[in-house]
Scaffold this motif. Sequence first.
Motif, short mmCIF file in Angstrom:
data_model
loop_
_atom_site.label_atom_id
_atom_site.label_comp_id
_atom_site.label_asym_id
_atom_site.label_seq_id
_atom_site.Cartn_x
_atom_site.Cartn_y
_atom_site.Cartn_z
N SER A 2 0.80 -1.24 0.00
CA SER A 2 0.00 0.00 0.00
C SER A 2 0.83 1.29 0.00
N PRO A 3 2.04 1.32 0.58
CA PRO A 3 2.79 2.58 0.53
C PRO A 3 3.10 3.05 -0.89
N ILE A 4 3.10 2.14 -1.85
CA ILE A 4 3.42 2.59 -3.23
C ILE A 4 2.17 2.68 -4.12
N TRP A 5 0.99 2.41 -3.56
CA TRP A 5 -0.22 2.48 -4.39
C TRP A 5 -0.36 3.84 -5.06
N SER A 6 -0.03 4.89 -4.32
CA SER A 6 -0.29 6.24 -4.86
C SER A 6 0.49 6.52 -6.14
N SER A 7 1.56 5.78 -6.37
CA SER A 7 2.30 6.03 -7.62
C SER A 7 1.52 5.54 -8.84
N TYR A 8 0.42 4.81 -8.60
CA TYR A 8 -0.41 4.32 -9.71
C TYR A 8 -1.73 5.10 -9.85
N TYR A 9 -1.93 6.13 -9.05
CA TYR A 9 -3.20 6.86 -9.07
C TYR A 9 -3.43 7.62 -10.39
N GLY A 10 -2.34 8.18 -10.92
CA GLY A 10 -2.48 9.02 -12.11
C GLY A 10 -3.09 8.26 -13.27
N ASN A 11 -4.08 8.87 -13.91
CA ASN A 11 -4.73 8.25 -15.07
C ASN A 11 -5.47 6.94 -14.76
N LEU A 27 -10.71 -6.97 8.36
CA LEU A 27 -11.67 -6.07 7.73
C LEU A 27 -11.45 -4.59 8.07
N SER A 28 -11.14 -4.31 9.34
CA SER A 28 -11.03 -2.89 9.69
C SER A 28 -9.80 -2.28 9.03
N ALA A 29 -8.69 -3.02 9.00
CA ALA A 29 -7.49 -2.50 8.34
C ALA A 29 -7.74 -2.29 6.86
N SER A 30 -8.45 -3.25 6.28
CA SER A 30 -8.77 -3.18 4.86
C SER A 30 -9.67 -1.98 4.57
N LEU A 34 -9.22 1.32 2.17
CA LEU A 34 -10.23 1.71 1.18
C LEU A 34 -10.59 3.19 1.34
N LEU A 35 -10.79 3.61 2.58
CA LEU A 35 -11.16 5.02 2.83
C LEU A 35 -10.05 5.95 2.35
N GLY A 36 -8.80 5.52 2.52
CA GLY A 36 -7.66 6.31 2.04
C GLY A 36 -7.71 6.47 0.53
N LEU A 37 -8.03 5.39 -0.14
CA LEU A 37 -8.12 5.45 -1.62
C LEU A 37 -9.25 6.36 -2.05
N LEU A 38 -10.41 6.20 -1.40
CA LEU A 38 -11.59 6.97 -1.79
C LEU A 38 -11.41 8.46 -1.55
N SER A 68 -22.31 -4.31 6.90
CA SER A 68 -22.75 -3.42 7.96
C SER A 68 -21.58 -3.06 8.88
N LEU A 69 -20.71 -4.02 9.16
CA LEU A 69 -19.55 -3.79 10.03
C LEU A 69 -18.63 -2.70 9.48
N ILE A 70 -18.42 -2.73 8.17
CA ILE A 70 -17.53 -1.71 7.59
C ILE A 70 -18.32 -0.45 7.20
N ARG A 71 -19.60 -0.43 7.52
CA ARG A 71 -20.49 0.71 7.23
C ARG A 71 -20.48 1.05 5.74
N LEU A 72 -20.63 0.02 4.97
CA LEU A 72 -20.60 0.18 3.51
C LEU A 72 -21.63 1.19 2.98
N PRO A 73 -22.87 1.17 3.53
CA PRO A 73 -23.83 2.16 3.02
C PRO A 73 -23.35 3.60 3.23
N ASP A 74 -22.72 3.88 4.37
CA ASP A 74 -22.20 5.22 4.63
C ASP A 74 -21.04 5.54 3.69
N ILE A 75 -20.17 4.55 3.50
CA ILE A 75 -19.02 4.75 2.61
C ILE A 75 -19.50 5.09 1.21
N THR A 76 -20.46 4.31 0.74
CA THR A 76 -21.00 4.51 -0.61
C THR A 76 -21.67 5.88 -0.73
N ALA A 77 -22.40 6.26 0.32
CA ALA A 77 -23.12 7.52 0.28
C ALA A 77 -22.18 8.73 0.30
N CYS A 78 -21.08 8.60 1.03
CA CYS A 78 -20.19 9.75 1.22
C CYS A 78 -19.10 9.86 0.15
#
Length: 111
Positions: A2-11, A27-30, A34-38, A68-78
């Motif tokens: 994950s530390p190098i994911w951002s080098s692939y964000y462009g395009n 799940l919580s770490a994952s 995900l929230l970082g990416l979004l 529900s545990l990862i609050r997916l509906p909230d993630i999707t909405a926000c």
Amino acid sequence: MSPIWSSYYGNCHSLLFVMDASNPTQLSASCTQLLGLLSAEELSKASVLILFNKIDLPCYMTMEEIKSLIRLPDITACAKQNITTAEVSARNGTGLATVLLWLQEQHKCSS
Ligand SMILES: Nc1nc2c(ncn2[C@@H]2O[C@H](COP(=O)(O)OP(=O)(O)OP(=O)(O)O)[C@@H](O)[C@H]2O)c(=O)[nH]1
Ligand SMILES: [Mg+2]
């Protein structure tokens, strides 16, 4: 990785994020990843497909409980991104046709 994911964000137009549905302790770490990416500005226009993988394995929780545990509906909405989810097994192929259709759909929109 994950530390190098951002080098692939462009395009990047489509983002597939794989979560291990058979491992509740990850799940919580994952979800944090995900929230970082979004929230990354460079990915704000990307389409996102969240894959819940390993659904062939026995799990302590139902898919509804996991979402529900990862609050997916909230993630999707926000999120700024259009988010789709799919339940898959890379081992037996369940759901993979859906993933390919989704990719095809994204390709159509961007061409
Ligand atoms: N049963 C099953 N196994 C899978 C599936 N997809 C990948 N695997 C297996 O899972 C293994 C890799 O995943 P993990 O063991 O979670 O490894 P990892 O994610 O690199 O490491 P961890 O951080 O420990 O989770 C490989 O042995 C794959 O064959 C699936 O859908 N079902
Ligand atoms: Mg894993």
